[in-house]
Design a protein around this motif. Structure first.
Motif, PDB file in Angstrom:
ATOM      1  N   LEU A  52       0.808  -1.208   0.000  1.00 38.37           N
ATOM      2  CA  LEU A  52       0.000   0.000   0.000  1.00 38.37           C
ATOM      3  C   LEU A  52       0.852   1.274   0.000  1.00 38.37           C
ATOM      4  O   LEU A  52       0.339   2.350  -0.289  1.00 38.37           O
ATOM      5  CB  LEU A  52      -0.928   0.004   1.223  1.00 38.37           C
ATOM      6  CG  LEU A  52      -1.991  -1.095   1.242  1.00 38.37           C
ATOM      7  CD1 LEU A  52      -2.727  -1.094   2.579  1.00 38.37           C
ATOM      8  CD2 LEU A  52      -2.986  -0.911   0.101  1.00 38.37           C
ATOM      9  N   GLU A  53       2.128   1.143   0.343  1.00 38.72           N
ATOM     10  CA  GLU A  53       3.002   2.313   0.303  1.00 38.72           C
ATOM     11  C   GLU A  53       4.426   1.872  -0.021  1.00 38.72           C
ATOM     12  O   GLU A  53       5.350   2.012   0.784  1.00 38.72           O
ATOM     13  CB  GLU A  53       2.960   3.090   1.621  1.00 38.72           C
ATOM     14  CG  GLU A  53       3.580   4.477   1.508  1.00 38.72           C
ATOM     15  CD  GLU A  53       3.249   5.371   2.689  1.00 38.72           C
ATOM     16  OE1 GLU A  53       2.134   5.917   2.710  1.00 38.72           O
ATOM     17  OE2 GLU A  53       4.096   5.491   3.594  1.00 38.72           O
ATOM     18  N   ASN A  54       4.587   1.343  -1.211  1.00 38.05           N
ATOM     19  CA  ASN A  54       5.888   0.939  -1.730  1.00 38.05           C
ATOM     20  C   ASN A  54       6.102   1.706  -3.027  1.00 38.05           C
ATOM     21  O   ASN A  54       5.648   1.291  -4.094  1.00 38.05           O
ATOM     22  CB  ASN A  54       5.919  -0.568  -1.978  1.00 38.05           C
ATOM     23  CG  ASN A  54       7.280  -1.059  -2.416  1.00 38.05           C
ATOM     24  OD1 ASN A  54       8.273  -0.321  -2.370  1.00 38.05           O
ATOM     25  ND2 ASN A  54       7.349  -2.311  -2.866  1.00 38.05           N
ATOM     26  N   ILE A  55       6.752   2.849  -2.939  1.00 39.63           N
ATOM     27  CA  ILE A  55       6.843   3.741  -4.092  1.00 39.63           C
ATOM     28  C   ILE A  55       8.243   3.704  -4.683  1.00 39.63           C
ATOM     29  O   ILE A  55       9.204   3.244  -4.061  1.00 39.63           O
ATOM     30  CB  ILE A  55       6.452   5.188  -3.717  1.00 39.63           C
ATOM     31  CG1 ILE A  55       7.460   5.799  -2.747  1.00 39.63           C
ATOM     32  CG2 ILE A  55       5.055   5.230  -3.124  1.00 39.63           C
ATOM     33  CD1 ILE A  55       7.183   7.252  -2.434  1.00 39.63           C
ATOM     34  N   SER A  56       8.340   4.175  -5.903  1.00 41.27           N
ATOM     35  CA  SER A  56       9.612   4.208  -6.625  1.00 41.27           C
ATOM     36  C   SER A  56      10.019   5.651  -6.881  1.00 41.27           C
ATOM     37  O   SER A  56       9.227   6.584  -6.712  1.00 41.27           O
ATOM     38  CB  SER A  56       9.491   3.446  -7.942  1.00 41.27           C
ATOM     39  OG  SER A  56       8.463   4.006  -8.744  1.00 41.27           O
ATOM     40  N   VAL A  57      11.263   5.818  -7.327  1.00 38.64           N
ATOM     41  CA  VAL A  57      11.816   7.141  -7.614  1.00 38.64           C
ATOM     42  C   VAL A  57      12.370   7.145  -9.039  1.00 38.64           C
ATOM     43  O   VAL A  57      13.114   6.237  -9.423  1.00 38.64           O
ATOM     44  CB  VAL A  57      12.934   7.516  -6.622  1.00 38.64           C
ATOM     45  CG1 VAL A  57      13.469   8.911  -6.931  1.00 38.64           C
ATOM     46  CG2 VAL A  57      12.425   7.446  -5.185  1.00 38.64           C
TER      47      VAL A  57
END
Length: 565
Positions: free
Chosen positions: A549-554
């Motif tokens: 639910l909160e695994n983001i990329s850059v």
């Protein structure tokens, strides 16, 4: 040939203690490995840490709960217990262990030997590990629900003043945890009232009515908050809602997979639950037909053992059925995507009710105790591996990204966070000098400011400031760092020609935010892919799996394409 002696009744208790110890170990590992707070947990902590109680009260419309849990967090902060992520995790661990203890207390109060079915159904469920110790009110609400179940039954057994007062206190606190807890409380009190009427215990009936009236009246003070918060519900109400969404949400909650694997295969747990529900229903109905003659003297409240077991089955099954019906009615009214925490209390009520029907009414170990032990072993064997994985899942990777950007990004770069809600987590952990904005751009990132998002939905050029900053940053030879989980797909249209969603007044649910988030992020993606010369994903190492639910990329964008697209 002599028959072998029956196993001692302590065997089932020992099995339940082993299952409880395994669940406790999983909860300890979960607290140790959960790491940072994710956006919902950060929102709750920020509400609790407002400068004053008045500020906390004014921000309750942006939270999902009454103030009981935020007040406990505030008290913990005053004692120096919740100033760090580790302190918050320790508090969540205490709640999780308290839930296990509550199961044992409840089964003791209703005459059962051990909560073996409850441990089997919940103890190794990955969703249970994710929710019960989180910095949200659902874990405490589940504890108080289980205690309230047992205390209401104690009032039915003997409505002494002390028992009524304890039940009233727990039910009052339970009603203060989550707004829709009133549905589960009504289910348990209505079931207790049904038993009291059948026994003709009018004093008990009035005691239960008094508990319900006091608990319900305590919620009246929140009517302005509920009214204000309900104005933001259209944001999450999806236009394509169907009953299958409720079923899929329940299957996802009971699936044997960790929160880091949101789209993995479902396990057979849902079918075990349904089979046990059917067995409990059949047993409870059969016990009503076989109910022994009540040996109760008017005014004494003395009931035969057979009648008491039958009444416990009636209380348990009606509580379970009314609780399930109330929960699903609420979720249908909510009209949103289903999250696991919406189902936790319903599952807790179902588990303890099944223990009340089966465990307390079939006290002999063989064969029923052996079947219960087998059920626990079977459920834990299916859930042990994903539960172990869940116990090692980080709740977010935003803290690592924030620390990495604080070192890598320059003061003249720009950070764009694709979601205003993830901006809450980023705001907590980012301490660098680089300016950052969210999609859509709002002025506050302390709590879920749905009101500010709704304002942006009414503005046709809501993303103009962000798009201008992106262009200016790239033109000046600086980097734009895009944080999010939306796949970067080059739109066919330029950002200026991407069609907006319908006006709020013409949308199926008027204000569903999903269409606007897609539109805004498409504008950002189109502009970056059109104007930037270079695009590079930034691998940031993470020690272990991360909550999906909160695994983001850059992604870093640099260079400026001054020619035509």
């Amino acid at each position: 040939m002599s028959l072998k002696p029956l196993p001692k009744p302590g065997v089932e208790t020992v099995a339940a203690l082993i299952g409880t110890a395994f669940s406790a170990i999983l909860l300890v590992l979960t607290a140790m490995n959960a790491g940072p707070l994710w956006r919902d947990e950060t929102n709750t902590l920020n509400v609790a840490q407002m400068p004053s109680l008045k500020d906390m009260w004014n921000n309750l419309p942006f939270e999902s709960f009454p103030p009981l849990w935020p007040l406990l967090l505030r008290l913990g902060g005053a004692l120096g217990l919740t100033h760090s992520d580790a302190g918050v995790r320790v508090l969540g661990l205490c709640v999780g262990l308290f839930f296990l203890a509550s199961l044992w207390l409840c089964l003791r109060w209703i005459g059962g030997r051990s909560p073996i079915l409850s441990i089997a159904l919940l103890g190794s469920l990955p969703a249970f590990l994710f929710i019960v110790g989180a910095n949200r009110a659902y874990g405490l609400a589940s504890c108080l629900l289980v205690l309230g179940f047992g205390l209401i039954w104690r009032v039915l057994e003997s409505p002494t003043k002390s028992r009524v007062l304890w039940a009233a206190l727990v039910c009052l606190l339970f009603a203060q945890c989550v707004y829709f807890d009133a549905l589960f409380l009504c289910a348990m009190l209505a079931s207790g009232a049904l038993v009291a009427v059948r026994r003709r215990q009018w004093k008990t009936l009035w005691s239960l009515a008094g508990i319900g009236i006091v608990s319900g009246a305590s919620l009246m003070i929140y009517l302005p908050i509920i009214r204000q918060g309900s104005a933001y519900l259209p944001l999450i109400r999806i236009p394509f809602f169907k009953f299958s969404i409720l079923w899929n949400g329940l299957c996802d909650t009971l699936a044997a997979r960790s929160s880091a694997d949101l789209f993995g295969p479902h396990g057979p747990q849902i079918w075990f639950w349904l089979e046990l529900l059917l067995v409990g229903l059949v047993v409870a109905v059969a016990m009503q037909w076989r109910r022994e003659h009540q040996t109760q003297n008017p005014g004494t409240g003395v009931t035969s053992a057979g009648s008491a077991r039958s009444d416990l089955a009636l209380f348990s099954v009606v509580s379970m059925l009314l609780g399930i019906a109330g929960c699903f009615a609420f979720l249908v009214k909510l009209h949103s995507f289903m999250e696991p925490w919406y189902y936790l209390e319903m599952l807790a009520l179902g588990a303890v009710s099944l223990d009340g029907i089966v465990g307390a009414n079939w006290p002999a170990l063989r064969p029923w105790g052996l079947l219960r032990i087998g059920a626990m072993v079977l459920m834990i064997s299916f859930s042990a591996r994903p539960a172990w994985e869940e116990a090692h899942v980080r709740r977010s990777n935003v803290d690592l990204i924030a620390a990495w950007l604080a070192q890598k990004a320059s003061a003249n770069d720009l950070i764009v966070v694709e979601d205003a809600w993830e901006g809450i987590t980023f705001n907590r952990y980012y301490h660098g000098q680089t300016p950052w904005v969210t999609v859509p751009p709002i002025d506050s990132h302390e709590v879920h400011r749905n009101d500010l998002v709704m304002e942006k939905m009414s503005q046709p050029e809501a993303m103009a400031p962000v798009l201008q900053e992106i262009t200016s940053t790239l033109r000046n030879g600086k980097n734009v760092w895009l944080l999010g989980s939306t796949p970067l797909v080059r739109p066919r249209e330029s950002p200026a020609r991407i069609p907006p969603p319908p006006p709020p007044s013409k949308m199926p649910t008027k204000w569903w935010v999903g269409a606007y988030l897609y539109w805004w992020n498409q504008q950002v993606a189109a502009l970056l892919l059109e104007q930037a010369l270079y695009e590079q994903a930034q691998p940031i190492p993470v020690p272990g799996p991360v909550n999906g639910l909160e695994n983001i990329s850059v992604v870093r964008f640099s260079g400026y394409n001054s020619g035509p697209p």
